[in-house]
Design an enzyme around this catalytic site. Structure first.
Site, PDB file in Angstrom:
ATOM      1  N   ASP A  63       0.825  -1.314  -0.013  1.00 37.73           N
ATOM      2  CA  ASP A  63       0.267   0.153   0.079  1.00 37.73           C
ATOM      3  C   ASP A  63       0.837   1.344  -0.209  1.00 37.73           C
ATOM      4  O   ASP A  63       1.742   1.286   0.781  1.00 37.73           O
ATOM      5  CB  ASP A  63      -0.868  -0.018   1.001  1.00 37.73           C
ATOM      6  N   TYR A  68       3.372   9.584   0.191  1.00 43.31           N
ATOM      7  CA  TYR A  68       4.312   8.795   0.958  1.00 43.31           C
ATOM      8  C   TYR A  68       5.804   9.086   0.719  1.00 43.31           C
ATOM      9  O   TYR A  68       6.943   8.812   1.199  1.00 43.31           O
ATOM     10  CB  TYR A  68       4.039   7.411   1.199  1.00 43.31           C
ATOM     11  N   LYS A  97      -2.964   5.980  -4.646  1.00 42.76           N
ATOM     12  CA  LYS A  97      -3.910   6.609  -4.390  1.00 42.76           C
ATOM     13  C   LYS A  97      -3.795   8.040  -5.309  1.00 42.76           C
ATOM     14  O   LYS A  97      -2.877   8.332  -5.741  1.00 42.76           O
ATOM     15  CB  LYS A  97      -4.254   7.177  -2.965  1.00 42.76           C
ATOM     16  N   HIS A 130      -7.705   9.514  -2.092  1.00 37.88           N
ATOM     17  CA  HIS A 130      -6.839   9.331  -0.527  1.00 37.88           C
ATOM     18  C   HIS A 130      -7.640  10.123   0.661  1.00 37.88           C
ATOM     19  O   HIS A 130      -7.843   9.823   1.576  1.00 37.88           O
ATOM     20  CB  HIS A 130      -5.575  10.284  -0.754  1.00 37.88           C
TER      21      HIS A 130
END
Length: 307
Positions: A63, A68, A97, A130
Site C-alpha cells: 500500500d 508517501y 492513491k 486518498h
C-alpha cells in the site's frame, strides 16, 4: 502465490513464513479480484531493504501513495525481484492513491500515469481517492472544493482502460459512500480508513458488508507512528492494553498479533507498518491461530471511539 522460492532459498525463518504463505487469506472484491488480507503500509518506509525483507517474508499486498514518497523505491525493489525470477507481477497486489491536490478530472489520469511510471508497472490493482477533500498545490491549509463524483468518474475511465483493476476510496463516511453508489456506475470495491480495537467503526463495517465493499484498516496497531503533534499525554496506548496483553499471553502471541488477528477475523484487510524484520514476520503470521468467542467479546468491549 507460490511460497516455494522461500523454502528453496533457505532463509532463517523459512518454516514460519512458508506456513504463513500457505495459510494467507484473501478477500474477494466486488470486481472478482482477490486482495490479500495482510498488506504492508509504506508510509514512512525507512528503506528499500525493509521492503525486500517484506517480500521475502511473503508480503504480496503493498500500500502506497504519491504523498508517501515511496513509489519510486517500491518500483525499484519490485522490478529487481521480478528480474531475478523471485516473483511475477501477477503475484502482487499494489494499491496507490489520488492525492488531495490532484482530484480534478483532468489531473486524475496524470496522477496515476506518474505513479505507474515510478512503480514501474503497467497497472495498479487498486486506486483510491486518498481523502474526501482537497487543497491547492502543496499547501494543506489552502483547501478548495472538488466535485468528488467527477473525480470518481475519472477513475472509472482509468479502470475501463485497465490502468487499475479496481477503484475505491479512503477516509470516506457512509454518506459519501452512499453518494457514489447512488450516482455512479461503480460501487467502490474498497474503503481504507483508520480502524483498530479502540476505533472499530461498527456502523461503517455493517454498511460495507451490506454493500459488498471490502474494508482495509490502516493504523491497525493504534497509529503509534503518527506525528508527535497528534499525541497527547493522556492517550491510551493500544499495544499496552491489559486485556490485549492477557489474551496475547494465553495464545503465546504478541499484542500486535492479537490486534491484527481480531480485525482479520472480522473480515478486514490489515495494513500494518513496521521498521523491524521480526515485526514483519509476526504481522504476516496471523493465520496460524484463532481467537475464541470470549476473546472477541472482550476485545469488542474495548472500543472507545478513539481516533
Amino acid at each position: 502465490m507460490n511460497p516455494s522460492f522461500l523454502c528453496l532459498h533457505g532463509t532463517p525463518f523459512t518454516r514460519l513464513i512458508c506456513l504463513a504463505l500457505e495459510q494467507m487469506k484473501y478477500m474477494r472484491l466486488n470486481t472478482g479480484a482477490l486482495m490479500p488480507m495482510v498488506g504492508l503500509g509504506t508510509y514512512k518506509l525507512p528503506s528499500g531493504e525493509l521492503l525486500r525483507q517484506a517480500l521475502e517474508c511473503g508480503y504480496r499486498h503493498i500500500d502506497t501513495s504519491p504523498t508517501y514518497n515511496t513509489e519510486e523505491t517500491i518500483g525499484e525493489v519490485i522490478t529487481s525481484h521480478i528480474n531475478q525470477g523471485l516473483l511475477q507481477r501477477k503475484d502482487l497486489f499494489i494499491t496507490t492513491k489520488i492525492p488531495n491536490n490532484k482530484m480534478s478530472p483532468e489531473d486524475v489520469p496524470k496522477s496515476l500515469v506518474r505513479s505507474l511510471s515510478k512503480l514501474q508497472t503497467d497497472y495498479v490493482d487498486m486506486l483510491l481517492i486518498h481523502m474526501p477533500f482537497g487543497f491547492k498545490g502543496t499547501n494543506e491549509d489552502d483547501l478548495c472544493h472538488y466535485n468528488i463524483l467527477e473525480t470518481w468518474k475519472a477513475m472509472e475511465k482509468l479502470q475501463k482502460n485497465q490502468l487499475t483493476k479496481s477503484i475505491g476510496v479512503s477516509n470516506f463516511t457512509i454518506s459519501q459512500l452512499q453518494m457514489l453508489i447512488d450516482r455512479s456506475d461503480t460501487t467502490p470495491a474498497n474503503v481504507q480508513l483508520e480502524c483498530h480495537v479502540y476505533y472499530q467503526v461498527p456502523h461503517l463495517q455493517k454498511f460495507c458488508s451490506e454493500n459488498e465493499i471490502v474494508m482495509s484498516a490502516y493504523s491497525p496497531l493504534g497509529a503509534m507512528n503518527r506525528p508527535k503533534r497528534y499525541f497527547s499525554q493522556d492517550d491510551p496506548i493500544l499495544l499496552e492494553d491489559d486485556v490485549i496483553k492477557r489474551i496475547a499471553n494465553v495464545h503465546d502471541k504478541s499484542p500486535a498479533q492479537i490486534l491484527l488477528r481480531f480485525l482479520h477475523q472480522q473480515g478486514l484487510i490489515v495494513i500494518p507498518m513496521s521498521d523491524k524484520n521480526i515485526h514483519l514476520e509476526e504481522n504476516i503470521a496471523i493465520s496460524e491461530f484463532e481467537l475464541t468467542d470470549k476473546d472477541i467479546e472482550d476485545i469488542i468491549a474495548l472500543d472507545r471511539n478513539f481516533k
